[in-house]
Design an enzyme around this catalytic site. Structure first.
Site, PDB file in Angstrom:
ATOM      1  N   HIS A  81     -81.886 -20.483  -9.957  1.00  0.00           N
ATOM      2  CA  HIS A  81     -82.047 -19.092 -10.220  1.00  0.00           C
ATOM      3  C   HIS A  81     -80.825 -18.610 -11.204  1.00  0.00           C
ATOM      4  O   HIS A  81     -81.041 -18.077 -12.004  1.00  0.00           O
ATOM      5  CB  HIS A  81     -81.909 -18.341  -8.831  1.00  0.00           C
ATOM      6  CG  HIS A  81     -83.057 -18.508  -8.026  1.00  0.00           C
ATOM      7  ND1 HIS A  81     -82.935 -19.213  -6.714  1.00  0.00           N
ATOM      8  CD2 HIS A  81     -84.392 -18.451  -8.084  1.00  0.00           C
ATOM      9  CE1 HIS A  81     -84.190 -19.258  -6.094  1.00  0.00           C
ATOM     10  NE2 HIS A  81     -85.012 -19.009  -6.917  1.00  0.00           N
ATOM     11  N   GLN A 106     -98.942 -14.159  -2.998  1.00  0.00           N
ATOM     12  CA  GLN A 106     -98.980 -15.412  -3.162  1.00  0.00           C
ATOM     13  C   GLN A 106     -98.940 -16.619  -2.307  1.00  0.00           C
ATOM     14  O   GLN A 106     -98.885 -17.677  -2.580  1.00  0.00           O
ATOM     15  CB  GLN A 106     -98.105 -15.600  -4.433  1.00  0.00           C
ATOM     16  CG  GLN A 106     -96.509 -15.823  -3.775  1.00  0.00           C
ATOM     17  CD  GLN A 106     -95.492 -15.725  -4.889  1.00  0.00           C
ATOM     18  OE1 GLN A 106     -95.416 -14.808  -5.570  1.00  0.00           O
ATOM     19  NE2 GLN A 106     -94.919 -16.764  -5.086  1.00  0.00           N
ATOM     20  N   GLN A 151     -88.843 -23.951 -15.633  1.00  0.00           N
ATOM     21  CA  GLN A 151     -89.591 -25.029 -15.701  1.00  0.00           C
ATOM     22  C   GLN A 151     -90.074 -25.685 -14.479  1.00  0.00           C
ATOM     23  O   GLN A 151     -91.037 -26.615 -14.549  1.00  0.00           O
ATOM     24  CB  GLN A 151     -89.031 -25.866 -16.873  1.00  0.00           C
ATOM     25  CG  GLN A 151     -90.250 -26.550 -17.703  1.00  0.00           C
ATOM     26  CD  GLN A 151     -89.513 -27.337 -18.955  1.00  0.00           C
ATOM     27  OE1 GLN A 151     -89.232 -26.818 -19.894  1.00  0.00           O
ATOM     28  NE2 GLN A 151     -89.127 -28.587 -18.655  1.00  0.00           N
ATOM     29  N   GLN A 203     -96.803 -22.207 -12.892  1.00  0.00           N
ATOM     30  CA  GLN A 203     -96.525 -20.664 -13.072  1.00  0.00           C
ATOM     31  C   GLN A 203     -96.198 -20.264 -14.407  1.00  0.00           C
ATOM     32  O   GLN A 203     -96.561 -19.141 -14.693  1.00  0.00           O
ATOM     33  CB  GLN A 203     -95.338 -20.522 -11.970  1.00  0.00           C
ATOM     34  CG  GLN A 203     -94.841 -19.124 -11.959  1.00  0.00           C
ATOM     35  CD  GLN A 203     -93.933 -18.767 -10.683  1.00  0.00           C
ATOM     36  OE1 GLN A 203     -94.435 -18.842  -9.624  1.00  0.00           O
ATOM     37  NE2 GLN A 203     -92.610 -18.840 -10.920  1.00  0.00           N
ATOM     38  N   MET A 252     -83.684 -28.455  -7.403  1.00  0.00           N
ATOM     39  CA  MET A 252     -83.396 -27.300  -6.583  1.00  0.00           C
ATOM     40  C   MET A 252     -84.466 -26.252  -6.159  1.00  0.00           C
ATOM     41  O   MET A 252     -85.344 -25.982  -7.110  1.00  0.00           O
ATOM     42  CB  MET A 252     -82.310 -26.527  -7.337  1.00  0.00           C
ATOM     43  CG  MET A 252     -80.955 -27.406  -7.305  1.00  0.00           C
ATOM     44  SD  MET A 252     -79.785 -26.472  -7.947  1.00  0.00           S
ATOM     45  CE  MET A 252     -78.429 -27.528  -7.791  1.00  0.00           C
TER      46      MET A 252
END
Ligand code: AMP
Length: 283
Positions: free
Chosen positions: A37, A61, A148, A153, A184
């Protein structure tokens, strides 16, 4: 860093930034932040005057039997990580404000949501598309940053942006990995020690696949079989899928050809924790 929970206060702040013609980079997340992030945040800091991060574990979701309740959360830690990165604005909306009981509209995509993760998570991507569309309308960013690691998504959101003429640029950022190659993910914290040790096989399988292509293998069936063989070494894992698809359409590929851009993509369950990863292969 300013932290805002209410929708009207967030809108007022964005309005003021827009009036001052500030450029806005936006990173939507579900929190429990990690270096992946933060790499998106750093990229946004470089490219925009204002970096806006949202943290929202989006109930829409998650399927009825998925890990919404178990999903890790730690707002205090997330806030201090974002303060260190000098993000300007953190938006933490409440589910009841984003989804009032009388709301009627959702965003759904017909094709690109169906393969790969869409098979075991049939409502997932429409939940993602709906929340991202809402967040884009609220944050009105110039640039949207996506990882990525969640390749399908990215494609779903890019398709939605194109179809609905949303005025935003998308930047896809490379996957950040642990030293053993595991991508991660906030969900890695839910793995037991032995599961965590086996999880590195996911990246091994993907890398071996890319290697085989570079060595001349062109048959997708053989590449998939070999990935599955590696993944069966994860005795605690349960394979969801190991696929080779076209990188744009996500449609199945049978034989790889020169000039093709394909995605090797994998999903594995460790108990209730589902991990995904992928690697892009250009021929
Ligand atoms: P999440 O909080 O899992 O919804 O992720 C928020 C954003 O961070 C998404 O665009 C993800 O693709 C991205 N992201 C998650 N993990 C990684 C990673 N390991 N490397 C780069 N980006 C990531």
């Amino acid at each position: 860093m300013k932290i805002i929970q209410s929708l009207p206060a967030f809108k007022r702040t964005i309005d003021a930034l827009k009036r001052r013609r500030k450029t806005i980079g936006f990173i939507p997340t579900m929190g429990f932040l990690h270096e992946g992030h933060l790499s998106l945040v750093r990229r946004s800091k470089k490219e925009n005057e204002i970096t806006v991060v949202s943290i929202f574990v989006n109930p829409l979701q998650f399927g009825p039997f998925e890990d919404f309740k178990r999903y890790p959360r730690d707002l205090v830690r997330d806030r201090s990580l974002l303060e260190k990165e000098r993000a300007e604005l953190l938006f933490v909306p409440r589910a009841e404000d984003l989804y009032p009981a009388d709301s009627q509209t959702s965003v759904s995509l017909k094709v690109i949501t169906k393969p790969l993760c869409g098979i075991s998570r049939p409502t997932h991507f429409n939940g993602v598309a709906t929340v991202v569309m809402k967040l884009l309308n609220l944050a009105r960013p110039d640039i949207l940053y996506l990882g990525q690691k969640d390749y399908q998504q990215c494609r779903v959101i890019e398709q939605m942006i194109e179809d609905l003429n949303v005025p935003v640029t998308v930047r896809k950022v490379f996957t950040k990995r642990e030293t053993d190659g595991l991508a991660m993910s906030s969900r890695n914290s839910l793995l037991s020690k032995p599961e965590r040790a086996e999880a590195s096989l996911i990246y091994n399988a993907l890398q071996q696949c890319a290697q085989a292509v570079h060595s001349g293998e062109r048959r997708a069936a053989k590449l998939k079989k070999d990935m599955k063989r590696v993944l069966t070494l994860a005795s605690l894992g349960f394979l969801d899928y190991a696929e080779i698809v076209d990188a744009k359409t996500l449609a199945d590929v049978v034989n790889l050809k020169k000039g093709d851009k394909v995605l090797a993509a994998v999903a594995v369950y460790f108990g209730e924790t589902r991990l995904i990863d992928n690697i892009l292969i250009k021929l």
